[in-house]
Motif scaffolding. Sequence first.
Motif, PDB file in Angstrom:
ATOM      1  N   ALA A  74     -91.319 -25.136  75.826  1.00  0.00           N
ATOM      2  CA  ALA A  74     -92.629 -25.763  75.634  1.00  0.00           C
ATOM      3  C   ALA A  74     -92.549 -27.269  75.856  1.00  0.00           C
ATOM      4  O   ALA A  74     -93.399 -27.854  76.538  1.00  0.00           O
ATOM      5  CB  ALA A  74     -93.172 -25.442  74.247  1.00  0.00           C
ATOM      6  N   VAL A  75     -91.530 -27.913  75.305  1.00  0.00           N
ATOM      7  CA  VAL A  75     -91.376 -29.366  75.470  1.00  0.00           C
ATOM      8  C   VAL A  75     -91.146 -29.714  76.942  1.00  0.00           C
ATOM      9  O   VAL A  75     -91.800 -30.608  77.482  1.00  0.00           O
ATOM     10  CB  VAL A  75     -90.233 -29.903  74.580  1.00  0.00           C
ATOM     11  N   VAL A  76     -90.236 -29.001  77.588  1.00  0.00           N
ATOM     12  CA  VAL A  76     -89.957 -29.251  79.006  1.00  0.00           C
ATOM     13  C   VAL A  76     -91.211 -29.003  79.842  1.00  0.00           C
ATOM     14  O   VAL A  76     -91.507 -29.750  80.776  1.00  0.00           O
ATOM     15  CB  VAL A  76     -88.774 -28.382  79.496  1.00  0.00           C
ATOM     16  N   THR A  77     -91.968 -27.992  79.487  1.00  0.00           N
ATOM     17  CA  THR A  77     -93.200 -27.682  80.214  1.00  0.00           C
ATOM     18  C   THR A  77     -94.189 -28.845  80.117  1.00  0.00           C
ATOM     19  O   THR A  77     -94.798 -29.233  81.112  1.00  0.00           O
ATOM     20  CB  THR A  77     -93.836 -26.389  79.673  1.00  0.00           C
ATOM     21  N   PHE A  78     -94.331 -29.408  78.933  1.00  0.00           N
ATOM     22  CA  PHE A  78     -95.246 -30.541  78.767  1.00  0.00           C
ATOM     23  C   PHE A  78     -94.756 -31.788  79.508  1.00  0.00           C
ATOM     24  O   PHE A  78     -95.560 -32.538  80.051  1.00  0.00           O
ATOM     25  CB  PHE A  78     -95.419 -30.894  77.281  1.00  0.00           C
ATOM     26  N   VAL A  79     -93.451 -31.998  79.520  1.00  0.00           N
ATOM     27  CA  VAL A  79     -92.909 -33.246  80.045  1.00  0.00           C
ATOM     28  C   VAL A  79     -92.724 -33.237  81.560  1.00  0.00           C
ATOM     29  O   VAL A  79     -93.149 -34.169  82.237  1.00  0.00           O
ATOM     30  CB  VAL A  79     -91.569 -33.588  79.340  1.00  0.00           C
ATOM     31  N   VAL A  80     -92.088 -32.208  82.113  1.00  0.00           N
ATOM     32  CA  VAL A  80     -91.708 -32.274  83.530  1.00  0.00           C
ATOM     33  C   VAL A  80     -92.114 -31.089  84.385  1.00  0.00           C
ATOM     34  O   VAL A  80     -91.881 -31.105  85.586  1.00  0.00           O
ATOM     35  CB  VAL A  80     -90.177 -32.468  83.688  1.00  0.00           C
ATOM     36  N   TRP A  81     -92.699 -30.084  83.786  1.00  0.00           N
ATOM     37  CA  TRP A  81     -92.955 -28.875  84.558  1.00  0.00           C
ATOM     38  C   TRP A  81     -94.101 -29.072  85.540  1.00  0.00           C
ATOM     39  O   TRP A  81     -95.117 -29.646  85.190  1.00  0.00           O
ATOM     40  CB  TRP A  81     -93.293 -27.711  83.628  1.00  0.00           C
ATOM     41  N   PRO A  82     -93.956 -28.555  86.748  1.00  0.00           N
ATOM     42  CA  PRO A  82     -95.096 -28.591  87.673  1.00  0.00           C
ATOM     43  C   PRO A  82     -96.199 -27.650  87.175  1.00  0.00           C
ATOM     44  O   PRO A  82     -95.983 -26.869  86.260  1.00  0.00           O
ATOM     45  CB  PRO A  82     -94.510 -28.094  88.998  1.00  0.00           C
ATOM     46  N   ASP A  83     -97.369 -27.727  87.781  1.00  0.00           N
ATOM     47  CA  ASP A  83     -98.509 -26.942  87.320  1.00  0.00           C
ATOM     48  C   ASP A  83     -98.298 -25.439  87.410  1.00  0.00           C
ATOM     49  O   ASP A  83     -98.799 -24.693  86.582  1.00  0.00           O
ATOM     50  CB  ASP A  83     -99.772 -27.327  88.095  1.00  0.00           C
ATOM     51  N   ASP A  84     -97.556 -24.978  88.416  1.00  0.00           N
ATOM     52  CA  ASP A  84     -97.341 -23.536  88.582  1.00  0.00           C
ATOM     53  C   ASP A  84     -96.563 -22.971  87.395  1.00  0.00           C
ATOM     54  O   ASP A  84     -95.460 -23.409  87.093  1.00  0.00           O
ATOM     55  CB  ASP A  84     -96.563 -23.241  89.868  1.00  0.00           C
ATOM     56  N   GLY A  85     -97.168 -22.029  86.715  1.00  0.00           N
ATOM     57  CA  GLY A  85     -96.508 -21.352  85.604  1.00  0.00           C
ATOM     58  C   GLY A  85     -96.655 -22.041  84.268  1.00  0.00           C
ATOM     59  O   GLY A  85     -96.198 -21.529  83.249  1.00  0.00           O
ATOM     60  N   LYS A  86     -97.289 -23.197  84.230  1.00  0.00           N
ATOM     61  CA  LYS A  86     -97.389 -23.969  82.986  1.00  0.00           C
ATOM     62  C   LYS A  86     -98.113 -23.187  81.884  1.00  0.00           C
ATOM     63  O   LYS A  86     -97.649 -23.120  80.745  1.00  0.00           O
ATOM     64  CB  LYS A  86     -98.107 -25.280  83.268  1.00  0.00           C
ATOM     65  N   THR A  87     -99.241 -22.596  82.206  1.00  0.00           N
ATOM     66  CA  THR A  87    -100.014 -21.848  81.210  1.00  0.00           C
ATOM     67  C   THR A  87     -99.205 -20.682  80.665  1.00  0.00           C
ATOM     68  O   THR A  87     -99.162 -20.453  79.449  1.00  0.00           O
ATOM     69  CB  THR A  87    -101.328 -21.337  81.830  1.00  0.00           C
ATOM     70  N   GLU A  88     -98.549 -19.950  81.543  1.00  0.00           N
ATOM     71  CA  GLU A  88     -97.764 -18.784  81.120  1.00  0.00           C
ATOM     72  C   GLU A  88     -96.602 -19.200  80.222  1.00  0.00           C
ATOM     73  O   GLU A  88     -96.307 -18.538  79.222  1.00  0.00           O
ATOM     74  CB  GLU A  88     -97.238 -18.013  82.330  1.00  0.00           C
ATOM     75  N   LEU A  89     -95.942 -20.302  80.559  1.00  0.00           N
ATOM     76  CA  LEU A  89     -94.808 -20.756  79.756  1.00  0.00           C
ATOM     77  C   LEU A  89     -95.252 -21.208  78.363  1.00  0.00           C
ATOM     78  O   LEU A  89     -94.605 -20.878  77.362  1.00  0.00           O
ATOM     79  CB  LEU A  89     -94.072 -21.888  80.472  1.00  0.00           C
ATOM     80  N   LEU A  90     -96.340 -21.947  78.307  1.00  0.00           N
ATOM     81  CA  LEU A  90     -96.836 -22.393  77.006  1.00  0.00           C
ATOM     82  C   LEU A  90     -97.332 -21.219  76.171  1.00  0.00           C
ATOM     83  O   LEU A  90     -97.080 -21.149  74.966  1.00  0.00           O
ATOM     84  CB  LEU A  90     -97.932 -23.439  77.192  1.00  0.00           C
ATOM     85  N   TYR A 154     -93.201 -15.140  80.379  1.00  0.00           N
ATOM     86  CA  TYR A 154     -92.103 -15.847  81.043  1.00  0.00           C
ATOM     87  C   TYR A 154     -91.856 -15.265  82.434  1.00  0.00           C
ATOM     88  O   TYR A 154     -91.589 -15.998  83.381  1.00  0.00           O
ATOM     89  CB  TYR A 154     -90.832 -15.795  80.197  1.00  0.00           C
ATOM     90  N   VAL A 155     -91.958 -13.960  82.561  1.00  0.00           N
ATOM     91  CA  VAL A 155     -91.788 -13.342  83.886  1.00  0.00           C
ATOM     92  C   VAL A 155     -92.903 -13.785  84.831  1.00  0.00           C
ATOM     93  O   VAL A 155     -92.654 -14.118  85.987  1.00  0.00           O
ATOM     94  CB  VAL A 155     -91.769 -11.791  83.776  1.00  0.00           C
ATOM     95  N   LEU A 156     -94.123 -13.831  84.323  1.00  0.00           N
ATOM     96  CA  LEU A 156     -95.257 -14.240  85.151  1.00  0.00           C
ATOM     97  C   LEU A 156     -95.144 -15.704  85.604  1.00  0.00           C
ATOM     98  O   LEU A 156     -95.726 -16.081  86.623  1.00  0.00           O
ATOM     99  CB  LEU A 156     -96.570 -14.023  84.408  1.00  0.00           C
ATOM    100  N   ALA A 157     -94.425 -16.505  84.858  1.00  0.00           N
ATOM    101  CA  ALA A 157     -94.255 -17.912  85.228  1.00  0.00           C
ATOM    102  C   ALA A 157     -93.259 -18.097  86.367  1.00  0.00           C
ATOM    103  O   ALA A 157     -93.260 -19.131  87.032  1.00  0.00           O
ATOM    104  CB  ALA A 157     -93.791 -18.722  84.009  1.00  0.00           C
ATOM    105  N   MET A 158     -92.435 -17.098  86.578  1.00  0.00           N
ATOM    106  CA  MET A 158     -91.415 -17.194  87.648  1.00  0.00           C
ATOM    107  C   MET A 158     -92.073 -17.037  89.013  1.00  0.00           C
ATOM    108  O   MET A 158     -93.029 -16.277  89.148  1.00  0.00           O
ATOM    109  CB  MET A 158     -90.345 -16.123  87.447  1.00  0.00           C
ATOM    110  N   PRO A 159     -91.539 -17.724  90.021  1.00  0.00           N
ATOM    111  CA  PRO A 159     -92.121 -17.627  91.381  1.00  0.00           C
ATOM    112  C   PRO A 159     -91.921 -16.249  91.999  1.00  0.00           C
ATOM    113  O   PRO A 159     -91.066 -15.513  91.661  1.00  0.00           O
ATOM    114  CB  PRO A 159     -91.406 -18.688  92.174  1.00  0.00           C
TER     115      PRO A 159
END
Length: 159
Positions: A74-90, A154-159
């Motif tokens: 969650a922290v990494v997603t907020f700080v450096v994650w690109p938009d793709d997969g952000k919602t799914e990861l959070l 988490y699976v849905l966030a993967m490319p």
Amino acid sequence: MIDGPYEVLVLLGFLGTGLTAGVFFGFSAFVMRGLAALPAAQGVAAMNAINRAAVTPGFMVVFAGSAVLCVIIAVVTFVVWPDDGKTELLLGSALYLCGAFGITAVANVPRNEALAALEPDTPEAAAHWPVYVREWTRWNHLRTLASAAAAVMYVLAMP
């Protein structure tokens, strides 16, 4: 795009939340049914033994370690994650932290502690046992669903 160390974090998050969902599913699908079929004194004694045995390094690494991974993701997603997969990861992180770890802390563990305080062969334990099984299992169903849904996110966030 998810790659490098971030991909490893998500894969470990998927594995941990999925393993936890499997453990919880086993309890909901057959362990609690088997215990409920026992006479109350035996069911109480068996569940207390299971609860004591569950706090092993192996299970705690998966269960608590997954919570730590969810926080990191969650922290990494907020700080450096690109938009793709952000919602799914959070969403995956929130589902596990609130729906698996949180429910364990506020619903299942207090019920386990109350059960542990009872002597299995007492009328009080016999009266409490069916209530415990019903309530504990209901909460466990939610933990199962939340852990499984976190793994799916988490699976849905993967490319």
